[in-house]
Motif scaffolding. Structure first.
Motif, PDB file in Angstrom:
ATOM      1  N   ALA A 195       4.403  -7.389   6.861  1.00  0.00           N
ATOM      2  CA  ALA A 195       5.335  -8.028   5.934  1.00  0.00           C
ATOM      3  C   ALA A 195       6.149  -9.104   6.640  1.00  0.00           C
ATOM      4  O   ALA A 195       6.372 -10.197   6.088  1.00  0.00           O
ATOM      5  N   ARG A 196       6.606  -8.832   7.865  1.00  0.00           N
ATOM      6  CA  ARG A 196       7.368  -9.827   8.623  1.00  0.00           C
ATOM      7  C   ARG A 196       6.529 -11.063   8.930  1.00  0.00           C
ATOM      8  O   ARG A 196       7.065 -12.174   9.055  1.00  0.00           O
ATOM      9  N   ALA A 197       5.225 -10.867   9.054  1.00  0.00           N
ATOM     10  CA  ALA A 197       4.329 -11.989   9.339  1.00  0.00           C
ATOM     11  C   ALA A 197       3.884 -12.721   8.071  1.00  0.00           C
ATOM     12  O   ALA A 197       3.161 -13.715   8.153  1.00  0.00           O
ATOM     13  N   GLY A 198       4.296 -12.213   6.906  1.00  0.00           N
ATOM     14  CA  GLY A 198       3.914 -12.855   5.653  1.00  0.00           C
ATOM     15  C   GLY A 198       2.477 -12.616   5.252  1.00  0.00           C
ATOM     16  O   GLY A 198       1.867 -13.443   4.560  1.00  0.00           O
ATOM     17  N   ILE A 199       1.917 -11.481   5.680  1.00  0.00           N
ATOM     18  CA  ILE A 199       0.516 -11.159   5.390  1.00  0.00           C
ATOM     19  C   ILE A 199       0.453 -10.150   4.258  1.00  0.00           C
ATOM     20  O   ILE A 199       1.079  -9.092   4.321  1.00  0.00           O
ATOM     21  N   ASP A 200      -0.322 -10.451   3.224  1.00  0.00           N
ATOM     22  CA  ASP A 200      -0.524  -9.508   2.125  1.00  0.00           C
ATOM     23  C   ASP A 200      -1.370  -8.333   2.609  1.00  0.00           C
ATOM     24  O   ASP A 200      -2.349  -8.518   3.346  1.00  0.00           O
ATOM     25  N   PHE A 201      -1.020  -7.142   2.169  1.00  0.00           N
ATOM     26  CA  PHE A 201      -1.768  -5.958   2.587  1.00  0.00           C
ATOM     27  C   PHE A 201      -1.620  -4.867   1.549  1.00  0.00           C
ATOM     28  O   PHE A 201      -0.724  -4.906   0.700  1.00  0.00           O
ATOM     29  N   ARG A 202      -2.500  -3.876   1.656  1.00  0.00           N
ATOM     30  CA  ARG A 202      -2.394  -2.658   0.862  1.00  0.00           C
ATOM     31  C   ARG A 202      -2.385  -1.470   1.813  1.00  0.00           C
ATOM     32  O   ARG A 202      -3.093  -1.458   2.813  1.00  0.00           O
ATOM     33  N   VAL A 203      -1.585  -0.468   1.489  1.00  0.00           N
ATOM     34  CA  VAL A 203      -1.583   0.789   2.239  1.00  0.00           C
ATOM     35  C   VAL A 203      -2.504   1.778   1.524  1.00  0.00           C
ATOM     36  O   VAL A 203      -2.438   1.916   0.303  1.00  0.00           O
ATOM     37  N   ALA A 204      -3.352   2.435   2.302  1.00  0.00           N
ATOM     38  CA  ALA A 204      -4.274   3.426   1.743  1.00  0.00           C
ATOM     39  C   ALA A 204      -4.018   4.775   2.393  1.00  0.00           C
ATOM     40  O   ALA A 204      -3.721   4.851   3.589  1.00  0.00           O
ATOM     41  N   VAL A 205      -4.129   5.835   1.622  1.00  0.00           N
ATOM     42  CA  VAL A 205      -4.051   7.167   2.209  1.00  0.00           C
ATOM     43  C   VAL A 205      -5.199   7.320   3.201  1.00  0.00           C
ATOM     44  O   VAL A 205      -6.282   6.753   3.029  1.00  0.00           O
ATOM     45  N   ASP A 206      -4.955   8.083   4.265  1.00  0.00           N
ATOM     46  CA  ASP A 206      -5.929   8.164   5.349  1.00  0.00           C
ATOM     47  C   ASP A 206      -7.315   8.561   4.869  1.00  0.00           C
ATOM     48  O   ASP A 206      -8.323   7.992   5.282  1.00  0.00           O
ATOM     49  N   SER A 207      -7.378   9.565   4.006  1.00  0.00           N
ATOM     50  CA  SER A 207      -8.674  10.089   3.593  1.00  0.00           C
ATOM     51  C   SER A 207      -9.463   9.131   2.721  1.00  0.00           C
ATOM     52  O   SER A 207     -10.657   9.327   2.491  1.00  0.00           O
ATOM     53  N   ALA A 208      -8.835   8.066   2.253  1.00  0.00           N
ATOM     54  CA  ALA A 208      -9.516   7.096   1.398  1.00  0.00           C
ATOM     55  C   ALA A 208     -10.328   6.087   2.187  1.00  0.00           C
ATOM     56  O   ALA A 208     -11.183   5.396   1.615  1.00  0.00           O
ATOM     57  N   GLY A 209     -10.087   5.970   3.493  1.00  0.00           N
ATOM     58  CA  GLY A 209     -10.718   4.919   4.278  1.00  0.00           C
ATOM     59  C   GLY A 209     -12.229   4.863   4.159  1.00  0.00           C
ATOM     60  O   GLY A 209     -12.798   3.815   3.808  1.00  0.00           O
ATOM     61  N   PRO A 210     -12.960   5.956   4.434  1.00  0.00           N
ATOM     62  CA  PRO A 210     -14.413   5.901   4.336  1.00  0.00           C
ATOM     63  C   PRO A 210     -14.900   5.557   2.925  1.00  0.00           C
ATOM     64  O   PRO A 210     -15.893   4.827   2.770  1.00  0.00           O
ATOM     65  N   PHE A 211     -14.205   6.051   1.900  1.00  0.00           N
ATOM     66  CA  PHE A 211     -14.603   5.728   0.527  1.00  0.00           C
ATOM     67  C   PHE A 211     -14.396   4.245   0.236  1.00  0.00           C
ATOM     68  O   PHE A 211     -15.245   3.604  -0.395  1.00  0.00           O
ATOM     69  N   LEU A 212     -13.283   3.685   0.701  1.00  0.00           N
ATOM     70  CA  LEU A 212     -13.041   2.262   0.473  1.00  0.00           C
ATOM     71  C   LEU A 212     -14.096   1.415   1.182  1.00  0.00           C
ATOM     72  O   LEU A 212     -14.533   0.385   0.664  1.00  0.00           O
ATOM     73  N   LEU A 213     -14.497   1.844   2.367  1.00  0.00           N
ATOM     74  CA  LEU A 213     -15.573   1.136   3.067  1.00  0.00           C
ATOM     75  C   LEU A 213     -16.879   1.234   2.298  1.00  0.00           C
ATOM     76  O   LEU A 213     -17.607   0.246   2.151  1.00  0.00           O
ATOM     77  N   ALA A 214     -17.167   2.423   1.780  1.00  0.00           N
ATOM     78  CA  ALA A 214     -18.400   2.603   1.003  1.00  0.00           C
ATOM     79  C   ALA A 214     -18.399   1.751  -0.251  1.00  0.00           C
ATOM     80  O   ALA A 214     -19.460   1.323  -0.732  1.00  0.00           O
TER      81      ALA A 214
END
Length: 320
Positions: A195-214
């Motif tokens: 946020a300080r760098a002005g970069i847009d991002f989304r926070v994901a729950v840890d267990s969602a990572g592999p599903f988001l990659l898939a």
């Protein structure tokens, strides 16, 4: 601003336990207070811990001047304050090697450790950004885990320094930051830095990572390391292994960014590393819990290791 530094005769460091709500700088003049800051995670991240360890020897040399036994105990206590990240012990030993030369020599060595980590962040940012665009195209979307920005180093960062460099180049399409249980270093610290760098991002729950990659929502996983073993096994914040498995299944690169100071040729593989357990209280007050702070990603799941000096393509059979 620097995460940790020597200022007017004391160690000053950002208290990461109160971010993002407060930006508080702790001023530390005793070994006991430095160890408390390390163990409470007021200062964390492998490179930052290396700097803290080196400065800790300077603090000890002043506090225990004229008491060689007390000095030896204090230096050892800093060295073992946290067991998994190799940088802490390495920073302590490097500064302690100058104890016979006096306080000023110890402090000079500690400042050299700090300056080398700053330079390493700049080099990793460039190498990592170049490799990411080579592997993923001109505007990659990345998934990152835990916190690997300036808070984990001194300034800049490791994996997050690569993200910042892509942003500076106009070559970043998106960031997913895993929240990182149980202390939410991703949501609290990485989110604060992005946020300080002005970069847009989304926070994901840890267990969602592999599903988001898939589901095709990121083009690469990029994270840091607390120790890289001689065979390329990567010790990093717990949850890294599941992201590596997800990246392999999705067919996207899994990139590890860490300075040479995190590469440990004396540790043959991940099985030889003591994994810190943070205890049940950080997770739940209601039952027993297992709370490993780190996990081990086998080297055959790692696409490349990017340091300040080189890129090692483990996917091509290159060796550290």
């Amino acid at each position: 601003m620097r995460t940790i530094d020597w200022v007017d005769g004391a160690v000053e460091l950002i208290d990461q336990t109160v971010l993002p709500d407060q930006l508080t700088v702790l001023r530390i003049t005793t070994v006991a207070d430095l160890i408390a800051a390390i163990q409470s995670l007021a200062v964390r991240g492998a490179p930052a811990l290396g700097v803290a360890g080196a400065f800790g020897v300077a603090v000890a040399a002043r506090e225990f001047a004229g008491d060689p036994d007390g000095l030896a105990r204090a230096v050892r206590a800093v060295e073992v304050a946290r067991p998994t990240a190799v940088n802490l012990a390495r920073g302590v030993r490097r500064a302690a090697a100058r104890l016979d030369d006096g306080f000023e020599a110890v402090l000079a060595e500690a400042c050299a450790v700090r300056d080398e980590e700053i330079a390493a962040s700049e080099a990793m940012a460039m190498r990592g950004a170049d490799l990411l665009t080579e592997l993923c195209g001109e505007r990659p979307r990345v998934l990152t885990h835990c916190n690997t920005g300036g808070l984990a180093t001194v300034v800049g960062g490791t994996a997050l320094a690569v993200v910042f460099e892509l942003h500076r180049r106009g070559a970043l399409a998106g960031v997913i930051a895993s929240e990182t249980r149980p202390l939410l270093q991703g949501a609290r610290l990485t989110g604060w830095e992005l946020a300080r760098a002005g970069i847009d991002f989304r926070v994901a729950v840890d267990s969602a990572g592999p599903f988001l990659l898939a589901r095709g929502e990121a083009d690469a996983v990029i994270l840091g390391a607390d120790r890289i073993c001689a065979n390329g096994d990567v010790v990093n914040k717990v949850g890294s292994y599941s992201h590596a498995l997800g990246a392999q299944r999705a067919g996207v690169p899994f990139l590890v960014v860490a300075p040479e100071s995190t590469v440990d040729p004396d540790t043959p593989d991940g099985a030889a590393v003591e994994i810190e357990d943070r205890g049940a209280a950080e997770v739940t007050p209601y039952s027993a819990a297992v709370n490993p702070a780190f996990d081990i990603t086998p080297h055959d799941l790692v696409t490349a290791i990017i340091t300040d000096r080189r890129i090692v393509r483990l996917d091509r059979g290159e060796k550290l």
